[in-house]
Design an enzyme around this catalytic site. Structure first.
Site, PDB file in Angstrom:
ATOM      1  N   HIS A 107      29.668  29.857  33.439  1.00  0.00           N
ATOM      2  CA  HIS A 107      30.773  30.232  34.267  1.00  0.00           C
ATOM      3  C   HIS A 107      31.024  29.656  35.060  1.00  0.00           C
ATOM      4  O   HIS A 107      32.833  29.848  35.449  1.00  0.00           O
ATOM      5  CB  HIS A 107      29.451  31.155  35.333  1.00  0.00           C
ATOM      6  CG  HIS A 107      29.819  32.188  36.051  1.00  0.00           C
ATOM      7  ND1 HIS A 107      30.484  33.378  35.487  1.00  0.00           N
ATOM      8  CD2 HIS A 107      30.666  33.122  37.169  1.00  0.00           C
ATOM      9  CE1 HIS A 107      31.477  34.983  35.401  1.00  0.00           C
ATOM     10  NE2 HIS A 107      31.170  34.368  37.405  1.00  0.00           N
ATOM     11  N   ASP A 146      28.510  30.256  28.970  1.00  0.00           N
ATOM     12  CA  ASP A 146      29.056  31.534  30.212  1.00  0.00           C
ATOM     13  C   ASP A 146      27.575  33.036  30.907  1.00  0.00           C
ATOM     14  O   ASP A 146      27.396  32.833  29.634  1.00  0.00           O
ATOM     15  CB  ASP A 146      30.114  32.397  30.195  1.00  0.00           C
ATOM     16  CG  ASP A 146      31.443  32.337  31.413  1.00  0.00           C
ATOM     17  OD1 ASP A 146      30.364  32.997  32.323  1.00  0.00           O
ATOM     18  OD2 ASP A 146      32.489  31.905  31.286  1.00  0.00           O
ATOM     19  N   SER A 152      35.570  35.065  37.843  1.00  0.00           N
ATOM     20  CA  SER A 152      34.367  36.282  37.621  1.00  0.00           C
ATOM     21  C   SER A 152      35.201  37.430  38.633  1.00  0.00           C
ATOM     22  O   SER A 152      35.239  38.671  37.585  1.00  0.00           O
ATOM     23  CB  SER A 152      33.166  35.147  38.568  1.00  0.00           C
ATOM     24  OG  SER A 152      32.077  35.790  38.911  1.00  0.00           O
TER      25      SER A 152
END
Length: 354
Positions: free
Chosen positions: A326, A299, A155
């Protein structure tokens, strides 16, 4: 029974049991490779079980950041960059179930401002370039180099990994960009055009109304997002089943760092967030080192974009997690780690042995 025969039988049984017992003990002993992986003798962090505070210099003075080493491998060392910004290493704790048995050394690391590290109040520290300089100081302190250093960013950590590689790839052996796109404007468009419409219209309308008012502290905001967004795109399991490391990471999130850089909205990066215009898509071809991009079908980030990224760098590979969101390291775990381990070992096998 003849006494001589009886004694011979007993002797044979005792010898058999002794051999069996000895064989079991030999089998139970760690292999030489395992013993070397677990041996911290002479390491600077031996006394603390691998944990170590590293002093870093910033324009606003010196601070300490927390790291923890797991294992020993002179050729494969992975530094983990957590998400957020302002998150913690805790979400990576599932790596303990996979990397040690593969003999891969790895480092947990809380970036400055995160829970286990110093948390200064100076907001001028929360910018991408300052974080890049921090990672470089951590790398030097840990003794990582182009012969062993893999950088994995998840991320926000993926943004940081890309920025670091564009300045320091000569010190790296490989990079993993996990669940992050190379362009925030492209991410914003995906959130607006693809993710939003997947929510029930009435839910999306109420969420947008709350965001328009800037009423992000309203409990109703998370009440709407948890079942309609988080459990569909952040971690695909009921909230009450979320693993302890993930819950601890969210509980320890530094909201000041997070909001300044990411913003308060969960539908893209907007407002005054410093990352709002971040875009390195055009610079990806400059990255020469072996690079793995990881994307999940569900995601928050566009999996097609992350596949495209693998084709833009000079030596890229894409890992697709069809069940993943995610946090694909949890909801598509075996596929995630199988692909990650194979990538690291493939890069290592391609490097000439000294």
């Amino acid at each position: 029974m003849n006494n001589r025969y009886y004694y011979s039988l007993c002797t044979a049984l005792l010898l058999t049991q002794a051999c069996t017992s000895q064989q079991e003990n030999i089998t139970d002993r760690p292999t030489q490779a395992t013993a070397a992986y677990l041996d911290s003798s002479g390491r600077e962090d031996e006394f603390s079980g691998g944990a170590r505070m590293i002093t870093i210099s910033t324009p606003k003075g010196d601070y300490k950041v927390w790291t923890k080493r797991v294992g020993n491998n002179p050729r494969m060392k992975v530094l983990l960059l957590h998400g957020g910004p302002g998150g913690t290493h805790e979400a990576f704790e599932c790596f303990d179930s996979y990397l040690p048995k593969e003999g891969i050394e790895y480092y947990y690391y809380d970036q400055l401002g995160s829970h286990y590290s110093d948390q200064p109040n100076d907001t001028s520290l929360w910018n991408t370039q300052r974080f890049v300089e921090e990672v470089e100081q951590v790398r030097q302190a840990l003794g990582l180099d182009e012969n062993n250093f893999y950088l994995l960013g998840h991320s926000w950590g993926g943004i940081l990994a890309m920025e670091y590689a564009l300045q320091h790839q000569d010190k790296m052996k490989g990079m993993i960009i996990s669940n992050m796109m190379s362009s925030v404007p492209a991410y914003n468009a995906y959130a607006e055009e693809v993710l939003g419409p997947q929510m029930p219209p009435e839910v999306l309308a109420e969420v947008k109304q709350i965001e328009a008012k800037g009423d992000f502290s309203n409990p109703r905001y998370m009440e709407l997002l948890l079942p309609n967004f988080y459990t569909k795109h952040a971690l695909r399991m009921p909230v009450e089943q979320w693993p302890d490391p993930v819950n601890r990471m969210f509980n320890h999130m530094n909201q000041t760092v997070y909001v300044q850089m990411q913003g308060p909205s969960e539908f893209g990066i907007r407002g005054n967030a410093s990352l709002k215009n971040w875009d390195r898509s055009g610079d990806l071809p400059k990255i020469k080192i072996p690079t793995l991009t990881i994307g999940g079908e569900h995601d928050t980030m566009d999996p097609k974009h992350m596949e495209w990224m693998a084709g833009q760098v000079q030596n890229g590979t894409y890992l697709y997690c069809p069940e993943g969101s995610h946090m694909a390291m949890y909801d598509d775990q075996k596929r995630y780690f199988n692909g990650l381990v194979n990538f690291i070992k493939d890069v290592d096998n391609a490097q000439p042995k000294n």
